[in-house]
Design an enzyme around this catalytic site. Structure first.
Site, PDB file in Angstrom:
ATOM      1  N   HIS A   1      -1.993   2.416  -6.213  1.00  0.00           N
ATOM      2  CA  HIS A   1      -2.827   1.245  -5.949  1.00  0.00           C
ATOM      3  C   HIS A   1      -3.012   0.394  -7.204  1.00  0.00           C
ATOM      4  CE1 HIS A   1      -4.435   0.025  -2.141  1.00  0.00           C
ATOM      5  NE2 HIS A   1      -5.508  -0.485  -2.694  1.00  0.00           N
TER       6      HIS A   1
ATOM      7  N   ARG B   1       0.858  -1.181   0.000  1.00  0.00           N
ATOM      8  CA  ARG B   1       0.000   0.000   0.000  1.00  0.00           C
ATOM      9  C   ARG B   1       0.900   1.239   0.000  1.00  0.00           C
ATOM     10  NH1 ARG B   1      -2.397  -3.346   4.103  1.00  0.00           N
ATOM     11  NH2 ARG B   1      -4.511  -4.054   3.536  1.00  0.00           N
TER      12      ARG B   1
ATOM     13  N   TYR C   1      -9.971 -10.287  -7.229  1.00  0.00           N
ATOM     14  CA  TYR C   1      -8.945 -10.552  -8.241  1.00  0.00           C
ATOM     15  C   TYR C   1      -9.235 -11.823  -9.031  1.00  0.00           C
ATOM     16  CZ  TYR C   1      -6.567  -6.863  -5.770  1.00  0.00           C
ATOM     17  OH  TYR C   1      -6.268  -5.657  -5.193  1.00  0.00           O
TER      18      TYR C   1
ATOM     19  N   HIS D   1      -4.935  -8.641   3.592  1.00  0.00           N
ATOM     20  CA  HIS D   1      -6.390  -8.562   3.721  1.00  0.00           C
ATOM     21  C   HIS D   1      -6.852  -9.406   4.907  1.00  0.00           C
ATOM     22  CE1 HIS D   1      -7.002  -7.531  -0.830  1.00  0.00           C
ATOM     23  NE2 HIS D   1      -6.692  -6.472  -0.107  1.00  0.00           N
TER      24      HIS D   1
ATOM     25  N   ARG E   1      -0.343  -2.112  -7.027  1.00  0.00           N
ATOM     26  CA  ARG E   1      -0.712  -3.150  -6.043  1.00  0.00           C
ATOM     27  C   ARG E   1      -1.734  -4.112  -6.644  1.00  0.00           C
ATOM     28  NH1 ARG E   1      -1.490  -4.424  -0.410  1.00  0.00           N
ATOM     29  NH2 ARG E   1      -3.690  -4.589   0.197  1.00  0.00           N
TER      30      ARG E   1
ATOM     31  N   LYS F   1      -2.673  -2.245   7.788  1.00  0.00           N
ATOM     32  CA  LYS F   1      -3.848  -1.699   8.462  1.00  0.00           C
ATOM     33  C   LYS F   1      -4.036  -2.372   9.816  1.00  0.00           C
ATOM     34  CE  LYS F   1      -6.534  -0.194   4.454  1.00  0.00           C
ATOM     35  NZ  LYS F   1      -7.815  -0.328   3.713  1.00  0.00           N
TER      36      LYS F   1
END
Length: 299
Positions: free
Chosen positions: A237, A146, A272, A263, A240, A170
């Site tokens: 992004h 990220r 994806y 994630h 990514r 995150k």
């Protein structure tokens, strides 16, 4: 209400250090709520109830506001009420249990493999900015970072000999990712010009003044590279997304891609698989003798 909004925005800017872009979006959303409250005679945040907030969401949706925008508005409201509750200014959150209307999930934009290689294989001048920018592009595509993860990297987070990078994602969750050969070479070339012992900052990526590079500066450098090498808009992004799509296309290992992207929920990574299906469908349409349609036919 306006005074408490200003206090919350100051908290976000000074303590949470959110970007001005994010802050502007939150302020705009919360001002819509204030306008609605004024229209309905609601003078304080404590008086806003779930039924009224639901009515506002329904009205905005009716007037064409997207589900994505409404979800962001609800996120802004929840953040404000968390702050108000913590400060003892309110005892409830009218957004609890509310969700935005569902919309079609847009597939992320990615570069195909040829375009990714075209971006990365362009000639690189042996100067400070060019070597830094090349290392940034290579690391984004090599490891799927990220933007915030890349700009927060310190020198001791990278082990080029082992080909590993440690990032803080995150929720403060750390993960260790592989760094590919081309990215390691680009980083080594950047380190030679960076002057590891000289700059004040221990950041991997710095400005000429020796300060940690900002997310906005990285966005601008990636955008410039996209326009120069590909003639298209490019943002961090997208690199990514391209990393995730290309790894999944080659490996078919969704769980591994989930772990590399950081994630929490595999359903986030499953987007994806739709991109991979699009690629397979395109290959089928171009290669299968019974898939090709005659011009002018649509059935």
């Amino acid at each position: 209400m306006k005074r408490q909004l200003e206090a919350y925005c100051a908290h976000l800017r000074n303590e949470r250090q959110v970007s001005e872009h994010t802050l502007l979006g939150y302020r705009r959303d919360l001002e819509k709520v204030i306008a609605y409250c004024k229209e309905h005679g609601i003078a304080e945040w404590q008086a806003l109830q779930i039924q009224q907030l639901r009515q506002l969401i329904a009205r905005l949706h009716h007037h064409g506001q997207s589900p994505r925008s409404l979800a962001r508005l609800l996120s802004a409201v929840r953040g404000l009420y968390r702050y108000l509750n913590r400060e003892g200014l309110c005892q409830h959150d009218p957004a609890t249990g509310l969700s935005a209307p569902k919309g079609e999930r847009r597939l992320p934009k990615v570069l195909d493999t040829d375009r990714a290689l075209q971006l990365l294989d362009g000639g690189v001048d042996d100067d400070f900015i060019a070597r830094r920018d090349q290392a940034i592009l290579e690391l984004f595509y090599s490891s799927g970072l990220r933007l915030s993860e890349l700009t927060n990297l310190d020198l001791d987070h990278l082990d080029l000999a082992a080909g590993l990078v440690q990032v803080l994602g995150k929720g403060g969750k750390a993960r260790v990712l592989p760094v590919g050969r081309k990215a390691r070479e680009a980083l080594q070339a950047w380190y030679r010009l960076r002057g590891i012992g000289n700059p004040r900052d221990r950041a991997v990526f710095i400005t000429r003044q020796g300060n940690r590079i900002s997310p906005q500066a990285v966005r601008l450098r990636v955008k410039a590279a996209g326009e120069r090498e590909l003639g298209q808009h490019l943002h961090p992004h997208m690199l990514r997304h391209s990393f995730a799509s290309h790894v999944l296309e080659s490996s078919q290992d969704l769980r591994a891609v989930q772990e590399m992207l950081g994630h929490a929920d595999i359903s986030t990574t499953q987007i994806y698989t739709h991109l991979d299906f699009q690629h397979l469908a395109a290959v089928y349409d171009s290669a299968h003798p019974r898939a090709k349609r005659s011009k002018g036919t649509d059935s």
